[in-house]
Motif scaffolding. Structure first.
Motif, PDB file in Angstrom:
ATOM      1  N   ASP A 184       0.821  -1.208   0.000  1.00  0.00           N
ATOM      2  CA  ASP A 184       0.000   0.000   0.000  1.00  0.00           C
ATOM      3  C   ASP A 184       0.857   1.261   0.000  1.00  0.00           C
ATOM      4  O   ASP A 184       0.323   2.376  -0.119  1.00  0.00           O
ATOM      5  N   THR A 185       2.161   1.099   0.123  1.00  0.00           N
ATOM      6  CA  THR A 185       3.066   2.247   0.121  1.00  0.00           C
ATOM      7  C   THR A 185       2.984   2.984  -1.203  1.00  0.00           C
ATOM      8  O   THR A 185       3.147   2.391  -2.273  1.00  0.00           O
ATOM      9  N   ALA A 186       2.692   4.279  -1.135  1.00  0.00           N
ATOM     10  CA  ALA A 186       2.523   5.090  -2.350  1.00  0.00           C
ATOM     11  C   ALA A 186       2.238   6.533  -1.947  1.00  0.00           C
ATOM     12  O   ALA A 186       1.973   6.822  -0.781  1.00  0.00           O
ATOM     13  N   MET A 187       2.264   7.402  -2.948  1.00  0.00           N
ATOM     14  CA  MET A 187       1.732   8.750  -2.778  1.00  0.00           C
ATOM     15  C   MET A 187       0.239   8.642  -3.065  1.00  0.00           C
ATOM     16  O   MET A 187      -0.155   8.063  -4.090  1.00  0.00           O
ATOM     17  N   TYR A 188      -0.567   9.170  -2.189  1.00  0.00           N
ATOM     18  CA  TYR A 188      -2.015   9.106  -2.338  1.00  0.00           C
ATOM     19  C   TYR A 188      -2.553  10.481  -2.734  1.00  0.00           C
ATOM     20  O   TYR A 188      -2.196  11.496  -2.122  1.00  0.00           O
ATOM     21  N   TYR A 189      -3.399  10.478  -3.754  1.00  0.00           N
ATOM     22  CA  TYR A 189      -3.946  11.709  -4.301  1.00  0.00           C
ATOM     23  C   TYR A 189      -5.473  11.713  -4.214  1.00  0.00           C
ATOM     24  O   TYR A 189      -6.125  10.688  -4.421  1.00  0.00           O
ATOM     25  N   CYS A 190      -6.002  12.887  -3.984  1.00  0.00           N
ATOM     26  CA  CYS A 190      -7.431  13.137  -4.033  1.00  0.00           C
ATOM     27  C   CYS A 190      -7.734  13.775  -5.396  1.00  0.00           C
ATOM     28  O   CYS A 190      -6.940  14.585  -5.887  1.00  0.00           O
ATOM     29  N   ALA A 191      -8.854  13.390  -6.000  1.00  0.00           N
ATOM     30  CA  ALA A 191      -9.233  13.942  -7.297  1.00  0.00           C
ATOM     31  C   ALA A 191     -10.729  14.225  -7.330  1.00  0.00           C
ATOM     32  O   ALA A 191     -11.497  13.583  -6.613  1.00  0.00           O
ATOM     33  N   SER A 192     -11.126  15.168  -8.194  1.00  0.00           N
ATOM     34  CA  SER A 192     -12.548  15.467  -8.317  1.00  0.00           C
ATOM     35  C   SER A 192     -12.888  15.934  -9.726  1.00  0.00           C
ATOM     36  O   SER A 192     -12.014  16.388 -10.474  1.00  0.00           O
ATOM     37  N   ASP A 193     -14.153  15.784 -10.072  1.00  0.00           N
ATOM     38  CA  ASP A 193     -14.670  16.306 -11.328  1.00  0.00           C
ATOM     39  C   ASP A 193     -16.191  16.362 -11.231  1.00  0.00           C
ATOM     40  O   ASP A 193     -16.777  15.724 -10.346  1.00  0.00           O
ATOM     41  N   ILE A 194     -16.796  17.079 -12.152  1.00  0.00           N
ATOM     42  CA  ILE A 194     -18.247  17.277 -12.093  1.00  0.00           C
ATOM     43  C   ILE A 194     -18.976  15.949 -12.198  1.00  0.00           C
ATOM     44  O   ILE A 194     -19.952  15.683 -11.503  1.00  0.00           O
ATOM     45  N   TRP A 195     -18.500  15.096 -13.091  1.00  0.00           N
ATOM     46  CA  TRP A 195     -19.135  13.798 -13.287  1.00  0.00           C
ATOM     47  C   TRP A 195     -18.108  12.809 -13.789  1.00  0.00           C
ATOM     48  O   TRP A 195     -17.267  13.150 -14.628  1.00  0.00           O
ATOM     49  N   VAL A 196     -18.144  11.586 -13.253  1.00  0.00           N
ATOM     50  CA  VAL A 196     -17.287  10.515 -13.760  1.00  0.00           C
ATOM     51  C   VAL A 196     -18.152   9.282 -13.975  1.00  0.00           C
ATOM     52  O   VAL A 196     -19.148   9.095 -13.291  1.00  0.00           O
ATOM     53  N   ALA A 197     -17.750   8.433 -14.904  1.00  0.00           N
ATOM     54  CA  ALA A 197     -18.531   7.246 -15.218  1.00  0.00           C
ATOM     55  C   ALA A 197     -18.307   6.149 -14.182  1.00  0.00           C
ATOM     56  O   ALA A 197     -19.201   5.750 -13.461  1.00  0.00           O
ATOM     57  N   GLY A 217     -15.240   5.989 -11.967  1.00  0.00           N
ATOM     58  CA  GLY A 217     -14.686   6.589 -10.776  1.00  0.00           C
ATOM     59  C   GLY A 217     -13.272   6.168 -10.438  1.00  0.00           C
ATOM     60  O   GLY A 217     -12.589   6.865  -9.708  1.00  0.00           O
ATOM     61  N   LEU A 218     -12.801   5.061 -10.988  1.00  0.00           N
ATOM     62  CA  LEU A 218     -11.460   4.594 -10.655  1.00  0.00           C
ATOM     63  C   LEU A 218     -10.463   4.779 -11.794  1.00  0.00           C
ATOM     64  O   LEU A 218      -9.352   4.261 -11.729  1.00  0.00           O
ATOM     65  N   ASP A 219     -10.855   5.511 -12.810  1.00  0.00           N
ATOM     66  CA  ASP A 219      -9.973   5.802 -13.937  1.00  0.00           C
ATOM     67  C   ASP A 219      -9.469   7.230 -13.786  1.00  0.00           C
ATOM     68  O   ASP A 219     -10.243   8.179 -13.826  1.00  0.00           O
ATOM     69  N   ALA A 220      -8.170   7.367 -13.646  1.00  0.00           N
ATOM     70  CA  ALA A 220      -7.582   8.685 -13.400  1.00  0.00           C
ATOM     71  C   ALA A 220      -7.881   9.670 -14.523  1.00  0.00           C
ATOM     72  O   ALA A 220      -7.979  10.876 -14.285  1.00  0.00           O
ATOM     73  N   SER A 221      -8.030   9.172 -15.740  1.00  0.00           N
ATOM     74  CA  SER A 221      -8.261  10.057 -16.883  1.00  0.00           C
ATOM     75  C   SER A 221      -9.626  10.743 -16.824  1.00  0.00           C
ATOM     76  O   SER A 221      -9.869  11.696 -17.556  1.00  0.00           O
TER      77      SER A 221
END
Length: 120
Positions: free
Chosen positions: A86-99, A101-105
């Motif tokens: 689980d070691t990693a840099m963890y990022y929070c992301a947001s957008d108006i709508w996602v299909a 939810g687990l695709d960074a693009s």
């Protein structure tokens, strides 16, 4: 302007727990947590839709939980039974709508990240 600020990363031993927080400025957006280890692609960990529905990656299912407190404008990732992988840099992301939810693009807005290190 959408702003995301993560916190809560730390170094812990395997089996331990951490809770990550992400303070946001846009409460009606879809949001997700991602992680990226050195030399690896960014991986979706958990997501929460505008209606509150959540999606958790298989790699962390049963150990990680995503939640959101709109009154505090804060997104959380509760991580239990942590493993060295689980070691990693963890990022929070947001957008108006996602299909999904687990695709960074799918996400336009990103925080700067918070480091989680799990030792064996």
């Amino acid at each position: 302007q959408v702003q995301l600020v993560e916190s809560g990363g730390n170094s812990v031993q395997a089996g331990g727990s951490l809770r990550l927080s992400c303070v946001y400025t846009a409460s009606s957006f879809c949001m997700g947590w991602f992680r990226q280890a050195p030399g690896k692609q960014r991986e979706g960990v958990a997501a929460i839709q505008r209606d509150g529905k959540t999606r958790i990656a298989d790699s962390v299912k049963g150990r990680f939980t995503i939640s959101k407190d709109n009154a505090k404008n804060t997104l959380y990732l509760q991580m239990n039974s942590l493993k060295p992988e689980d070691t990693a840099m963890y990022y929070c992301a947001s957008d108006i709508w996602v299909a999904g939810g687990l695709d960074a693009s799918e996400y336009m807005y990103w925080g700067q990240g918070t480091q989680v290190t799990v030792s064996s």
